[in-house]
Scaffold this motif. Sequence first.
Motif, mmCIF file in Angstrom:
data_model
loop_
_atom_site.group_PDB
_atom_site.id
_atom_site.type_symbol
_atom_site.label_atom_id
_atom_site.label_comp_id
_atom_site.label_asym_id
_atom_site.label_seq_id
_atom_site.Cartn_x
_atom_site.Cartn_y
_atom_site.Cartn_z
ATOM 1 N N LEU A 71 -123.459 -51.435 -58.484
ATOM 2 C CA LEU A 71 -122.082 -51.617 -58.946
ATOM 3 C C LEU A 71 -121.415 -50.267 -59.174
ATOM 4 N N LYS A 72 -122.160 -49.318 -59.755
ATOM 5 C CA LYS A 72 -121.619 -47.977 -59.981
ATOM 6 C C LYS A 72 -121.233 -47.327 -58.654
ATOM 7 N N ASP A 73 -122.100 -47.464 -57.628
ATOM 8 C CA ASP A 73 -121.813 -46.879 -56.322
ATOM 9 C C ASP A 73 -120.553 -47.495 -55.712
ATOM 10 N N LYS A 74 -120.422 -48.812 -55.852
ATOM 11 C CA LYS A 74 -119.236 -49.495 -55.318
ATOM 12 C C LYS A 74 -117.964 -48.976 -55.995
ATOM 13 N N LEU A 75 -118.029 -48.801 -57.324
ATOM 14 C CA LEU A 75 -116.855 -48.321 -58.056
ATOM 15 C C LEU A 75 -116.542 -46.869 -57.687
ATOM 16 N N LEU A 78 -114.757 -47.057 -54.458
ATOM 17 C CA LEU A 78 -113.430 -47.658 -54.621
ATOM 18 C C LEU A 78 -112.450 -46.681 -55.262
ATOM 19 N N TYR A 79 -112.893 -46.006 -56.334
ATOM 20 C CA TYR A 79 -112.008 -45.111 -57.071
ATOM 21 C C TYR A 79 -111.983 -43.689 -56.506
ATOM 22 N N GLN A 153 -110.545 -45.389 -47.861
ATOM 23 C CA GLN A 153 -111.130 -46.705 -48.095
ATOM 24 C C GLN A 153 -112.089 -47.142 -46.995
ATOM 25 N N LYS A 154 -112.166 -46.352 -45.925
ATOM 26 C CA LYS A 154 -113.113 -46.701 -44.865
ATOM 27 C C LYS A 154 -114.536 -46.569 -45.387
ATOM 28 N N GLN A 155 -115.332 -47.555 -45.119
ATOM 29 C CA GLN A 155 -116.708 -47.551 -45.601
ATOM 30 C C GLN A 155 -117.567 -46.642 -44.720
ATOM 31 N N LYS A 156 -118.151 -45.623 -45.343
ATOM 32 C CA LYS A 156 -119.005 -44.699 -44.605
ATOM 33 C C LYS A 156 -120.398 -45.299 -44.466
#
Length: 229
Positions: A71-75, A78-79, A153-156
Amino acid sequence: MAIHFDEKTQCYENDIGEDTESINMAWSAWQAAKAQAVPEGFVLVKSSDRDREVLELIDQRDYMEDQAEQLKDKLQELYGVDFGEHSSCNLPFQNAIDFDDSDLVLVEKAKLMQIIGSVSMIEPITRGNPYMDSVQRELTAITDVVKTVIEAQKQKVTELKIEWASDCFNCGHHEAIIYSTASEAASKGWFHDGDKAKCCKCGHEGEIDARGEDSDICWYENEAQEQKG
């Protein structure tokens, strides 16, 4: 001779009035010993049961820590911020919770693409017109900002070659490539639940089941059966 326990007196008695003092003394001694060994509010359990419960608690803790890490990685992605690593002076999970996102808004990518499309249609009209220079500059600035947002926002995706997961369901090969979307995949070899995986030998696909040390690849079975058929 029948001996029974009287609930009212909490003593053993018999039917013919014989002395049961020795039995009652033994009973009292046992009760006192048990009270001393097992304080009020506690119960005796087998060591094997205790060990199993402790291991289950450890597994649950590790699973929750892994979920919080993802979850931390996703945030972070995102931010666009780095909450840091765990240390005695830094708590990244708390940093993620405390992060102020009140000035951020959620915009559909399709809407941003519409803005770029609209600007591209207007831009030729303003090009070369000295009276439209300010408009041209504003359009260029808007386009640059929107493109930067979309790019951020592109997912690496990082390719990680592994050998520790379960063998390919299709050919039995032991090596696979994980297409990791984790922000620290390159430096720490991390990955997220659901990241795609591919067999290095036959190209059969699957996805990661991220469960800490118990993580593994879930190979797609139907596709493999079709290939063999």
